[in-house]
Every structure is written in C-alpha cells, then in structure tokens.
Design a protein around this motif. Structure first.
Motif, PDB file in Angstrom:
ATOM      1  N   THR A 154       0.824  -1.206   0.000  1.00  0.00           N
ATOM      2  CA  THR A 154       0.000   0.000   0.000  1.00  0.00           C
ATOM      3  C   THR A 154       0.858   1.255   0.000  1.00  0.00           C
ATOM      4  O   THR A 154       0.597   2.215  -0.738  1.00  0.00           O
ATOM      5  N   GLU A 155       1.901   1.287   0.814  1.00  0.00           N
ATOM      6  CA  GLU A 155       2.770   2.469   0.881  1.00  0.00           C
ATOM      7  C   GLU A 155       3.503   2.703  -0.431  1.00  0.00           C
ATOM      8  O   GLU A 155       3.724   3.844  -0.841  1.00  0.00           O
ATOM      9  N   GLN A 158       0.658   3.872  -3.043  1.00  0.00           N
ATOM     10  CA  GLN A 158       0.061   5.183  -2.768  1.00  0.00           C
ATOM     11  C   GLN A 158       0.859   5.902  -1.672  1.00  0.00           C
ATOM     12  O   GLN A 158       0.424   5.959  -0.525  1.00  0.00           O
ATOM     13  N   PRO A 159       2.031   6.455  -2.016  1.00  0.00           N
ATOM     14  CA  PRO A 159       2.824   7.186  -1.015  1.00  0.00           C
ATOM     15  C   PRO A 159       2.027   8.368  -0.460  1.00  0.00           C
ATOM     16  O   PRO A 159       1.355   9.091  -1.196  1.00  0.00           O
ATOM     17  N   ARG A 160       2.101   8.543   0.862  1.00  0.00           N
ATOM     18  CA  ARG A 160       1.389   9.630   1.528  1.00  0.00           C
ATOM     19  C   ARG A 160       2.321  10.275   2.539  1.00  0.00           C
ATOM     20  O   ARG A 160       3.473   9.875   2.693  1.00  0.00           O
ATOM     21  N   THR A 163       5.179   8.407   4.610  1.00  0.00           N
ATOM     22  CA  THR A 163       5.729   7.227   3.937  1.00  0.00           C
ATOM     23  C   THR A 163       7.236   7.112   4.155  1.00  0.00           C
ATOM     24  O   THR A 163       7.772   6.014   4.316  1.00  0.00           O
ATOM     25  N   ASP A 164       7.932   8.260   4.172  1.00  0.00           N
ATOM     26  CA  ASP A 164       9.382   8.235   4.395  1.00  0.00           C
ATOM     27  C   ASP A 164       9.739   7.525   5.686  1.00  0.00           C
ATOM     28  O   ASP A 164      10.749   6.810   5.769  1.00  0.00           O
ATOM     29  N   LEU A 167       8.328   3.394   5.472  1.00  0.00           N
ATOM     30  CA  LEU A 167       8.968   2.427   4.578  1.00  0.00           C
ATOM     31  C   LEU A 167      10.148   1.677   5.206  1.00  0.00           C
ATOM     32  O   LEU A 167      10.222   0.451   5.107  1.00  0.00           O
ATOM     33  N   ARG A 323      12.872   7.900   0.775  1.00  0.00           N
ATOM     34  CA  ARG A 323      11.801   8.751   0.294  1.00  0.00           C
ATOM     35  C   ARG A 323      11.235   8.136  -0.962  1.00  0.00           C
ATOM     36  O   ARG A 323      11.950   7.532  -1.776  1.00  0.00           O
ATOM     37  N   PRO A 324       9.954   8.197  -1.146  1.00  0.00           N
ATOM     38  CA  PRO A 324       9.342   7.544  -2.296  1.00  0.00           C
ATOM     39  C   PRO A 324       9.686   8.232  -3.596  1.00  0.00           C
ATOM     40  O   PRO A 324       9.802   9.452  -3.642  1.00  0.00           O
TER      41      PRO A 324
END
Length: 326
Positions: A154-155, A158-160, A163-164, A167, A323-324
């Motif tokens: 999910t992360e 859909q990064p939100r 998320t950093d 993860l 970071r995404p």
C-alpha cells in the motif's frame, strides 16, 4: 536486545530499495550474483523462478520468494522468455524503484525488496540460509508476514505523508518475518544451526547476554550459568548450534561491533575499545589489527563518505533515509 534483529543489523550495509513491478508476457528479469538479498512477492498473475542451478519453480499469487546474496537468478513469465538485467540506479538516493515491462500477454504484478549485506564479514547465520526460500501462499499461514506485505504494498502504491518514516520499518519487518518464518519451520532440524540457536532457550539466553553486554568479561562457565546448564553441555550445544565455540563467537561479535562503530560513527576509539571488552586502546588495536589486518584508525578512514552516520553506543544498527520516488 533481540538477537535476530541484532544479527540483521550486523549484516546490513547501505540502504535497501523496494518497488512494485508490472510485467506483461513475454518478459524476464535477471538478478546478478551480488551482495544483495531479495524478497519477491507475487501480487497478481504468476511467474517462474529460474535459478542459476537447479530446476525452475512456479510462483503463484501470494507466494513469497527470498533469494540470498551471491545467488544469481531470473524471474520470467516462463523459461525461455527474453530477459533484461536488473540494474537499479541507487545513486539518486531513492529507495523506491518502479519497473514496468510492456508486452501483449498476461500481466504479472510483483512487490520486490532488495537488501544489501556486508559480505566482507557476513554473520554465520547467512551460511545456514538456502539460496532460495519459497513460502507458498496458504490461507491462514504467516498472518503477520502477510499483513506486512499488504502494508508495504500500500505504501509503495500510494505514497502519503509519513511514507518516508514508514517504509524503512516495513522493509525491515518484511525481512525479519521471512527469516523468522523459515527459522521457525526448521527449528527441529539439528543440521541447521542458527534455527536451533534462536529457539534453544539456553543458547538463545547466552547469545542475548553476549550481544547485550559484549564488554563483559564472559567465561564459558559464566555463560553456562546464565544459560542454566552445565559448562560441558553448554559448550557442546553452543558450538553445534552457532558453529563456533562460545568465546570464539564472543570475540567475533566484539570485533564486528567495533567495525560497525568505526565505519558508522565518530565514537572515539578508546570508547569503542571499552564498549567491546578491552581495558586499553592498545590491547583493542592489537586485537583489531590481528582480525582485520590493519589498525582501527586506518579501518575507519577507509570508510566511504556515505557511511558516516550519527550513532550511539546503545544503538549500533545503521539508519538510512528513504523517500518515495517513481
């Protein structure tokens, strides 16, 4: 201090990376033999594992595959499909990698995570792991592992906000759950030492004390007392399970701890010496040079710039920023 978590911290080198991939047949991805271990989870469709040696293995939805370092392998929709080399660009600092292979056939969606291990001084646990660990999807099995896969997927999809921070923990959790599952399933196999070491209460207790207090002047008798068994029984069981006599492993762990502190912190060498059970910097430097072939200050100066991190003596495990991307 949890021994398995501590072992993984000792093996970790650099930043892990993860990603979701969508590949349409015909497709294939080659993973070279390297210092990376990988987890592949099939989310949709299916694929085939083609190891460097041995027969192919079919993977279906929900299957989890762990491949150890130094083991080349290929994932493809079927044997014989054209394959590309997996060559992520890790220099940009991103931990999330997207891989999409267009095609006209059926789609396979996967979640992949790669961990870089220190193979210069690998933990002996690595030696007990098979080249591939295949955990087939079975309803009701490995619920914690499945929940971690769902959260990680999910992360990545859909990064939100946050998320950093999430993860890195999820990536570590995935590897821990995979190894914990395999170790639990092989706890009764006496030929797999570390599976026994982490489930034998006496040996696990001794390892706990060694890892928590490497500076303590441990003796075999003292560790046996903590383990609650006789000295002779303890020495034999420890050596069989861990692959090294108790004091040999103690020295190995002290030097491993020292090497990580030298490479990943600016802690004074004298402080590291005391943390690792040496009464003087001279004695520590002599032992370290005997183990690594060079004194501690030379070893520290050889570290790459990216390895410099702020660490404390109470937390030796490395930390990476994530970071995404994509």
């Amino acid at each position: 201090m949890d021994v398995l978590s501590d072992v993984l911290a000792a093996m970790r080198a650099g930043q892990p990376y993860a990603g979701r991939s969508t590949c349409r047949a015909p497709w294939g991805v080659r993973f070279a033999a390297s210092d990376a271990a990988c987890c592949h989870i099939v989310l949709q469709g299916g694929c085939t594992l083609i190891p460097a040696t041995g027969p192919p293995t079919a993977l279906g939805v929900g299957d989890i595959l762990f491949t150890g370092p130094r083991h080349a392998h290929t994932l493809a929709d079927q044997p014989g499909s054209p394959a590309i080399d997996f060559q992520p660009n890790k220099a940009d600092g991103y931990s999330v990698i997207e891989l999409d292979i267009p095609g006209v056939g059926a789609a396979t969606e996967m979640l992949c995570v790669c961990y870089t291990f220190d193979l210069v001084r690998p933990h002996p646990l690595l030696d007990t792991l098979p080249p591939e660990i295949h955990l087939p999807a079975r309803v009701g099995d490995h619920t914690a592992l499945r929940a971690t896969v769902d959260m990680l997927g999910t992360e990545l999809h859909q990064p939100r906000s946050g998320t950093d921070a999430i993860l890195p923990a999820l990536i570590d959790m995935l590897l821990l759950h995979v190894l914990r599952t395999w170790l639990d399933e092989h706890a009764d196999h006496t030929d797999i030492g570390w599976a026994t070491a982490l489930t034998d209460p006496a040996i696990a207790t001794a390892l706990h004390h060694i890892h928590r207090q490497p500076e303590n002047p441990w003796t075999v008798e003292g560790l046996a007392t903590r383990a609650g068994i006789s000295r002779a029984t303890f020495a034999k069981r420890f050596t069989t399970a861990v692959g090294q006599p108790p004091l040999t492993y103690l020295t190995w762990w002290r030097m491993t701890t020292a090497a990580r502190l030298l490479r990943r912190s600016d802690t004074p060498i004298q402080t590291i010496a005391h943390r690792c059970g040496y009464s003087s910097e001279y004695a520590f430097s002599k032992a370290f040079k005997r183990e690594f072939g060079r004194p501690p200050n030379h070893y520290r100066h050889e570290r790459p710039p990216a390895a410099v991190q702020t660490e404390t003596l109470s937390h030796v495990a490395g930390r990476s920023e994530h970071r995404p991307g994509g």
